[in-house]
Scaffold this motif. Sequence first.
Motif, PDB file in Angstrom:
ATOM      1  N   LYS A   1      73.586  33.053  63.668  1.00 56.74           N
ATOM      2  CA  LYS A   1      74.149  34.468  63.497  1.00 56.74           C
ATOM      3  C   LYS A   1      75.671  34.510  62.028  1.00 56.74           C
ATOM      4  N   ALA A   2      75.815  35.370  61.156  1.00 57.82           N
ATOM      5  CA  ALA A   2      76.521  35.900  60.417  1.00 57.82           C
ATOM      6  C   ALA A   2      76.812  37.352  60.056  1.00 57.82           C
ATOM      7  N   GLY A   3      77.259  38.094  60.289  1.00 57.38           N
ATOM      8  CA  GLY A   3      77.172  39.347  59.777  1.00 57.38           C
ATOM      9  C   GLY A   3      78.280  39.333  58.709  1.00 57.38           C
ATOM     10  N   PHE A   4      77.710  40.077  58.059  1.00 61.34           N
ATOM     11  CA  PHE A   4      78.142  41.122  56.358  1.00 61.34           C
ATOM     12  C   PHE A   4      78.004  42.394  55.751  1.00 61.34           C
ATOM     13  N   ASP A   5      79.850  42.222  56.272  1.00 71.54           N
ATOM     14  CA  ASP A   5      79.646  44.079  55.756  1.00 71.54           C
ATOM     15  C   ASP A   5      79.609  44.490  54.670  1.00 71.54           C
ATOM     16  N   PRO A   6      78.419  45.253  53.913  1.00 72.61           N
ATOM     17  CA  PRO A   6      77.785  45.632  52.548  1.00 72.61           C
ATOM     18  C   PRO A   6      79.124  46.641  51.792  1.00 72.61           C
TER      19      PRO A   6
ATOM     20  N   PHE B   1      68.731  22.702  58.201  1.00 75.27           N
ATOM     21  CA  PHE B   1      68.317  21.722  59.585  1.00 75.27           C
ATOM     22  C   PHE B   1      67.534  22.111  61.348  1.00 75.27           C
ATOM     23  N   GLY B   2      66.868  22.846  60.181  1.00 76.02           N
ATOM     24  CA  GLY B   2      65.566  23.276  61.174  1.00 76.02           C
ATOM     25  C   GLY B   2      66.308  24.832  62.454  1.00 76.02           C
ATOM     26  N   HIS B   3      67.432  25.458  62.160  1.00 75.55           N
ATOM     27  CA  HIS B   3      67.771  26.938  62.908  1.00 75.55           C
ATOM     28  C   HIS B   3      67.749  27.903  62.251  1.00 75.55           C
ATOM     29  N   SER B   4      67.003  28.411  63.304  1.00 75.59           N
ATOM     30  CA  SER B   4      66.897  29.650  62.800  1.00 75.59           C
ATOM     31  C   SER B   4      67.980  31.015  62.445  1.00 75.59           C
ATOM     32  N   VAL B   5      67.856  31.323  60.752  1.00 70.27           N
ATOM     33  CA  VAL B   5      69.502  32.111  60.807  1.00 70.27           C
ATOM     34  C   VAL B   5      69.221  33.883  60.719  1.00 70.27           C
ATOM     35  N   VAL B   6      70.230  34.168  60.889  1.00 72.85           N
ATOM     36  CA  VAL B   6      69.587  35.218  60.589  1.00 72.85           C
ATOM     37  C   VAL B   6      71.075  36.110  59.632  1.00 72.85           C
ATOM     38  N   PHE B   7      70.465  37.004  59.155  1.00 73.02           N
ATOM     39  CA  PHE B   7      71.665  37.348  58.038  1.00 73.02           C
ATOM     40  C   PHE B   7      71.794  38.713  58.243  1.00 73.02           C
ATOM     41  N   LEU B   8      73.376  39.155  58.976  1.00 78.98           N
ATOM     42  CA  LEU B   8      73.354  40.056  59.540  1.00 78.98           C
ATOM     43  C   LEU B   8      73.999  41.009  58.908  1.00 78.98           C
ATOM     44  N   ILE B   9      73.830  42.411  58.385  1.00 82.67           N
ATOM     45  CA  ILE B   9      74.174  43.593  57.898  1.00 82.67           C
ATOM     46  C   ILE B   9      74.354  44.758  58.066  1.00 82.67           C
ATOM     47  N   GLY B  10      75.621  44.067  58.453  1.00 81.74           N
ATOM     48  CA  GLY B  10      77.004  46.061  59.069  1.00 81.74           C
ATOM     49  C   GLY B  10      76.719  47.018  58.710  1.00 81.74           C
TER      50      GLY B  10
ATOM     51  N   GLU C   1      71.344  46.310  49.483  1.00 83.86           N
ATOM     52  CA  GLU C   1      70.355  45.848  48.956  1.00 83.86           C
ATOM     53  C   GLU C   1      70.921  44.511  47.961  1.00 83.86           C
ATOM     54  N   THR C   2      72.297  44.966  46.626  1.00 83.82           N
ATOM     55  CA  THR C   2      72.798  43.858  46.404  1.00 83.82           C
ATOM     56  C   THR C   2      72.977  42.832  46.827  1.00 83.82           C
ATOM     57  N   TYR C   3      73.349  43.233  47.798  1.00 86.58           N
ATOM     58  CA  TYR C   3      73.881  41.420  48.882  1.00 86.58           C
ATOM     59  C   TYR C   3      72.188  40.922  49.092  1.00 86.58           C
ATOM     60  N   LYS C   4      71.834  41.571  49.510  1.00 91.37           N
ATOM     61  CA  LYS C   4      70.279  40.520  49.468  1.00 91.37           C
ATOM     62  C   LYS C   4      69.955  40.249  48.392  1.00 91.37           C
ATOM     63  N   GLN C   5      70.207  41.001  47.345  1.00 91.91           N
ATOM     64  CA  GLN C   5      69.878  39.590  45.491  1.00 91.91           C
ATOM     65  C   GLN C   5      70.520  38.829  45.757  1.00 91.91           C
ATOM     66  N   GLN C   6      71.778  38.191  46.174  1.00 99.05           N
ATOM     67  CA  GLN C   6      73.068  37.823  45.510  1.00 99.05           C
ATOM     68  C   GLN C   6      72.655  36.708  46.361  1.00 99.05           C
ATOM     69  N   VAL C   7      72.474  36.603  47.899  1.00101.01           N
ATOM     70  CA  VAL C   7      72.743  35.182  49.215  1.00101.01           C
ATOM     71  C   VAL C   7      71.766  34.608  49.196  1.00101.01           C
ATOM     72  N   PHE C   8      69.872  35.260  48.338  1.00101.88           N
ATOM     73  CA  PHE C   8      69.465  34.017  48.437  1.00101.88           C
ATOM     74  C   PHE C   8      69.298  33.361  46.830  1.00101.88           C
ATOM     75  N   LYS C   9      70.349  33.283  46.238  1.00 99.64           N
ATOM     76  CA  LYS C   9      70.896  32.298  45.905  1.00 99.64           C
ATOM     77  C   LYS C   9      70.986  31.232  46.534  1.00 99.64           C
ATOM     78  N   VAL C  10      71.247  31.463  47.998  1.00 96.23           N
ATOM     79  CA  VAL C  10      71.892  30.113  47.997  1.00 96.23           C
ATOM     80  C   VAL C  10      71.075  30.145  50.061  1.00 96.23           C
ATOM     81  N   LEU C  11      70.001  31.295  50.314  1.00 92.93           N
ATOM     82  CA  LEU C  11      69.671  30.678  51.800  1.00 92.93           C
ATOM     83  C   LEU C  11      68.535  30.847  51.374  1.00 92.93           C
ATOM     84  N   ASP C  12      67.700  29.803  51.772  1.00 94.47           N
ATOM     85  CA  ASP C  12      66.175  30.096  51.853  1.00 94.47           C
ATOM     86  C   ASP C  12      65.352  31.729  52.298  1.00 94.47           C
ATOM     87  N   ALA C  13      65.331  32.319  51.273  1.00 91.00           N
ATOM     88  CA  ALA C  13      64.784  34.198  51.642  1.00 91.00           C
ATOM     89  C   ALA C  13      63.774  33.276  53.037  1.00 91.00           C
TER      90      ALA C  13
END
Length: 420
Positions: free
Chosen positions: A48-53, A75-84, A113-125
């Motif tokens: 888990k990682a939280g992001f303040d939008p 490595f196969g783990h479940s990633v939760v992108f948490l928007i605060g 929404e702007t965050y989501k457009q940017q973070v998937f340049k790093v994370l696998d959507a």
Amino acid sequence: MNQDALRKATPEEQFEEVTRGTVDLHSPEDLKKKLQYSYDSGKPLVIKAGFDPSRPDLHLGHSLLLTRMRRFQDFGHSVVFLIGDFTALIGDPTGRNATRPALTRDEVKANAETYKQQVFKVLDADKTTVRFNSEWLDKLGTEGMIRLASRYSLQRMLERDDFKKRHRDNVSIAIHELLYPLLQGYDSVALKSDVELGATDQLFNLLVGRQLMREESMAPQVIMTGPILEGLGARLVDGKIVGDKMSKSLDNYVGVSEPADTMFGKLMSITDDLMWRYYELLSSKTLKEVTELKAQVASGEVHPKAAKVAFAREMTARFHDEEAGRKAEEDFEKRFAKKELSADALPQVDVSLGGAPTLPLTKVLAEAKLVASSTEGRKMLSQGGVRVNGEKATDPKAELSAGEYTLQVGKLKAARVKLA
């Protein structure tokens, strides 16, 4: 989840990669146990990682956390992108010496929404779960909020550095700010997270989550914090990287949404020493590969510039694509290594004369975003760092009339400017 992904690296190998560049780790033993359990059972960990939008425009400094998340993801783990979205209504008081104005829900939604457009340049959507903490915090209600507040004493809350300083200096602390660490901690309870990632200034909040999980008879999450990335211009002094943190206000940043050629050029401006810091924290190369490359540079087998080009191309490709990275490299070589400036490769900027026959060159530079202000423009002119249509300009009182110009400031900033 594909169990093969969880087993493509041993727990020891995973530990080495996911902890690279870590500042705080609570605790190494817990993380090793969790990785071993995941490896043996085939059950992925919840990361888990939280992001303040509240700040939707990201730079490479913000992407440190995303990069660490991606390593877990690979490595196969479940990633939760948490928007605060709920906690953003309070505003994270971390590092603040005054109460921060709360955002409206509409502002939070737009930023998210702007965050989501940017973070998937790093994370696998396709492998990322996006959650909003309003899902459970809205449901707490008054009774739930009071019960949550009863779990932490005021004395313990005032141990947090920013609260401690404000209390000592007799600076106001609003009651709702004291709820922020508790609400962030409750996020971990709601998500049943195995690992929470954050920046060093978030350590207090992350520890609150670990404590709340214990009180719920849950296995406490592992806490990992990473460093703050130094910005452009940092350098090595007596074995230590010295420089300001990457910041838009200091204009020493690399924005993840910047044009490919701008991103590439900025990264080529970092010192050779800072390059290795960036490699460790941001590159998808393994630590072993980075170490080998560093040894090759030290031995003279690989030129430092070649290593820097490889890194700049990797980052540009990450936030744009492979073709953009390749073209940015080619344009850089043409513009700077070969002292050529291709007008076709430059961004087009329109600047209005506002009805006047001419406009000061310093103002044109500022309007074109080639300098931060007219004052900086005058400084660059006096230092010989400005070129107009390829010719050096030094007169701080120079004026430009209507027309099209190729303006260049320093080595990294240039644009085609249409003045009308």
